[in-house]
Design a protein around this motif. Structure first.
Motif, PDB file in Angstrom:
ATOM      1  N   PHE A   1       0.794  -1.337   0.121  1.00 28.59           N
ATOM      2  CA  PHE A   1       0.039   0.065  -0.088  1.00 28.59           C
ATOM      3  C   PHE A   1       0.905   1.250   0.028  1.00 28.59           C
ATOM      4  CE2 PHE A   1      -3.665  -2.582   1.014  1.00 28.59           C
ATOM      5  CZ  PHE A   1      -4.768  -1.913   0.426  1.00 28.59           C
ATOM      6  N   THR A   2       1.761   1.446   1.078  1.00 27.76           N
ATOM      7  CA  THR A   2       2.717   2.504   1.053  1.00 27.76           C
ATOM      8  C   THR A   2       3.343   2.840  -0.318  1.00 27.76           C
ATOM      9  OG1 THR A   2       3.097   2.147   3.321  1.00 27.76           O
ATOM     10  CG2 THR A   2       4.680   3.580   2.296  1.00 27.76           C
ATOM     11  N   VAL A   3       3.881   1.986  -0.763  1.00 31.13           N
ATOM     12  CA  VAL A   3       4.648   2.095  -2.236  1.00 31.13           C
ATOM     13  C   VAL A   3       3.902   2.443  -3.193  1.00 31.13           C
ATOM     14  CG1 VAL A   3       6.931   0.817  -1.323  1.00 31.13           C
ATOM     15  CG2 VAL A   3       4.919  -0.392  -2.767  1.00 31.13           C
ATOM     16  N   CYS A   4       2.948   2.088  -3.304  1.00 30.80           N
ATOM     17  CA  CYS A   4       1.742   2.326  -4.396  1.00 30.80           C
ATOM     18  C   CYS A   4       1.210   3.720  -4.182  1.00 30.80           C
ATOM     19  CB  CYS A   4       0.630   1.412  -4.398  1.00 30.80           C
ATOM     20  SG  CYS A   4       1.109  -0.295  -5.186  1.00 30.80           S
ATOM     21  N   TRP A   5       1.060   3.969  -2.817  1.00 31.29           N
ATOM     22  CA  TRP A   5       0.637   5.518  -2.790  1.00 31.29           C
ATOM     23  C   TRP A   5       1.716   6.116  -3.038  1.00 31.29           C
ATOM     24  CZ3 TRP A   5      -1.108   3.966   2.782  1.00 31.29           C
ATOM     25  CH2 TRP A   5      -2.426   3.371   2.969  1.00 31.29           C
ATOM     26  N   PHE A   6       2.887   5.976  -2.800  1.00 31.70           N
ATOM     27  CA  PHE A   6       4.204   6.927  -3.157  1.00 31.70           C
ATOM     28  C   PHE A   6       4.174   6.803  -4.774  1.00 31.70           C
ATOM     29  CE2 PHE A   6       8.996   6.491  -4.081  1.00 31.70           C
ATOM     30  CZ  PHE A   6       8.874   7.782  -4.271  1.00 31.70           C
TER      31      PHE A   6
ATOM     32  N   GLU B   1       9.163   4.239   3.409  1.00 34.14           N
ATOM     33  CA  GLU B   1       8.777   5.194   4.407  1.00 34.14           C
ATOM     34  C   GLU B   1       8.201   6.268   3.683  1.00 34.14           C
ATOM     35  OE1 GLU B   1       7.702   7.104   7.410  1.00 34.14           O
ATOM     36  OE2 GLU B   1       9.015   5.402   7.767  1.00 34.14           O
ATOM     37  N   GLY B   2       6.544   6.082   3.720  1.00 36.23           N
ATOM     38  CA  GLY B   2       5.715   7.100   2.980  1.00 36.23           C
ATOM     39  C   GLY B   2       5.837   8.253   3.284  1.00 36.23           C
ATOM     40  N   ALA B   3       5.877   8.799   4.527  1.00 42.03           N
ATOM     41  CA  ALA B   3       5.981  10.224   4.659  1.00 42.03           C
ATOM     42  C   ALA B   3       7.141  11.003   4.124  1.00 42.03           C
ATOM     43  CB  ALA B   3       6.027  10.574   6.100  1.00 42.03           C
ATOM     44  N   ALA B   4       8.512  10.344   4.086  1.00 45.51           N
ATOM     45  CA  ALA B   4       9.714  10.924   3.793  1.00 45.51           C
ATOM     46  C   ALA B   4       9.427  11.022   1.984  1.00 45.51           C
ATOM     47  CB  ALA B   4      10.821  10.161   4.342  1.00 45.51           C
ATOM     48  N   SER B   5       9.052   9.762   1.683  1.00 45.38           N
ATOM     49  CA  SER B   5       9.145   9.546   0.028  1.00 45.38           C
ATOM     50  C   SER B   5       8.029  10.680  -0.617  1.00 45.38           C
ATOM     51  CB  SER B   5       8.878   8.184  -0.510  1.00 45.38           C
ATOM     52  OG  SER B   5       9.763   7.209   0.106  1.00 45.38           O
ATOM     53  N   VAL B   6       7.082  10.822  -0.113  1.00 46.42           N
ATOM     54  CA  VAL B   6       6.066  11.768  -0.578  1.00 46.42           C
ATOM     55  C   VAL B   6       6.498  13.149  -0.477  1.00 46.42           C
ATOM     56  CG1 VAL B   6       3.485  12.585  -0.648  1.00 46.42           C
ATOM     57  CG2 VAL B   6       4.128  10.131  -0.587  1.00 46.42           C
TER      58      VAL B   6
END
Length: 421
Positions: free
Chosen positions: A101-106, A385-390
């Protein structure tokens, strides 16, 4: 701490999502880092389907606002399709669900952010992004305060159990902070806003006590680059004042607090002297994967082994259950050379578009800082790490936002600022 986490979830996840959907519909993707960082603070959002549902709803709203968003960076969409195809061979889809989920959101956020930035002026985007990063730093400070008061440190990072504590925050969860400090301190300097300056300064010194070397270095770089924007004849006075303020704050902390003794104690706990950079296991990962794929043919070099399942499944288990730390090695093991090529194409396209849109010295400094964070985090991990990547994409794409003509003497700002009434 349970009461604190409950309030944080209600305000920074569900309350934030409702506010964004009804008041900031056009900027849903910009507020995702706040929600992602909050999830790391509280550690668990139950029931999980509510958290996944909230994030997916925000992304869906953003997609409906710009149905042709994929034209901004098609590689992100292709990556999502490719990862979902690889999911069919996963040995434990439930276990890796958060990472998927996290990487797809990114991946989907990369073209979405570019689409939003093309529609609005730099002034509007800058205001929204500075509010987002301010919220992240405020939450970080509040979490540190509450964790310290309640002696709450379940992760026990580097054996730190006294002094300033960080609660559930651990390792890569700190990667968001240099990017947030970069934007917040910039607005604080440009607008002489004491709230922004104060929050950024407090967050910076708390970060120093985390002993996360990469995060510490990048946070310092964030301040240095912001200072570089004032190295002009017109802004010499502001530069000297800023240096004086930082010097005064540093002197006060050094003399009136136990900051230095706490820092020294934590350096000893981490035992950095015995961790030469050449001995870092993450550099050994590349050789182990090459041997796996091209010498022993343990798994396909094109499609990898299995999504997010590297622990004990590379190098014949020579490093035990240690998972791959570097982003590139992690992606290659998960999705092979096809996956890492698509990832580099996605990131390369984002950097190229940002560089192509940049026209000023200040915008080039933004790209320089994002290059530093990308290289550092690619080497140390994690892109999951979704917050940092986005947030990194939110900062990187700032030059893409619509620019307005400004007088030459105002070009010292990273972004054009609204006048303060």
């Amino acid at each position: 701490m349970d009461s604190f986490f409950l309030v944080v979830k209600l305000i920074f996840i569900f309350g934030m999502a409702a506010y964004v959907i009804f008041q900031k519909t056009d900027f849903c993707v910009l507020y995702l880092p706040v929600i992602f960082f909050t999830e790391k603070v509280v550690s668990d959002v139950s029931p999980a389907f509510l958290y996944y549902g909230v994030v997916c709803l925000l992304i869906l709203v953003q997609v409906l606002k710009d149905p042709l968003f994929f034209r901004n960076n098609i590689w992100g969409v292709i990556l999502i399709i490719y990862f979902l195809m690889l999911l069919n061979r996963s040995q434990d889809p439930v276990l890796i669900r958060p990472y998927v989920f996290t990487v797809c959101w990114f991946f989907i956020s990369v073209p979405l952010i570019a689409g939003v930035y093309k529609k609005y002026s730099a002034e509007v985007i800058y205001k929204e992004l500075s509010q987002v990063t301010l919220l992240i730093l405020i939450l970080f400070i509040l979490n540190s305060m509450m964790s310290t008061v309640h002696h709450f440190a379940p992760a026990g990072m580097y054996g730190i159990k006294t002094g300033i504590l960080y609660g559930n925050l651990y390792a890569a969860a700190f990667n968001t902070l240099p990017l947030a400090i970069f934007v917040v301190i910039n607005r604080g300097i440009n607008e002489k806003n004491l709230i922004y300056l104060g929050v950024a300064t407090v967050a910076f010194f708390i970060v120093l006590l985390s002993l996360r070397r990469t995060v510490m270095a990048l946070s310092g770089l964030a301040i240095i680059i912001n200072m570089m924007t004032m190295l002009t004849r017109e802004k010499a006075k502001i530069f000297l004042i800023a240096m004086a303020v930082l010097g005064a704050v540093g002197a006060f902390i050094y003399k009136e607090t136990n900051f230095m003794s706490m820092l020294k104690q934590r350096v000893e706990l981490r035992d950095l002297d015995d961790r030469a950079i050449g001995e870092e296991k993450r550099f050994l990962e590349y050789d182990l994967l090459y041997t796996d794929m091209f010498v022993y043919h343990a798994y396909s070099p094109w499609t990898g082994y299995d999504l997010f399942n590297s622990a004990g499944n590379y190098g014949n288990g020579i490093l035990g259950d240690r998972s791959l730390h570097g982003d590139l090695t992690n992606i290659i093991h998960s999705s092979g050379l096809i996956g890492v090529t698509l990832y580099l194409l996605m990131m390369g396209t984002a950097f190229f578009k940002s560089f192509k849109s940049s026209t000023t010295y200040q915008e080039r400094l933004i790209i320089l800082f994002c290059c530093a964070t990308f290289l550092a985090y690619t080497g140390s991990g994690r892109y999951t790490e979704g917050a940092a990547s986005v947030l990194q994409m939110c900062v990187l794409m700032l030059p893409v936002s619509k620019q307005e003509e400004v007088p030459e003497e105002e070009e010292v700002y990273l972004f054009k600022q609204p006048e303060i009434v």
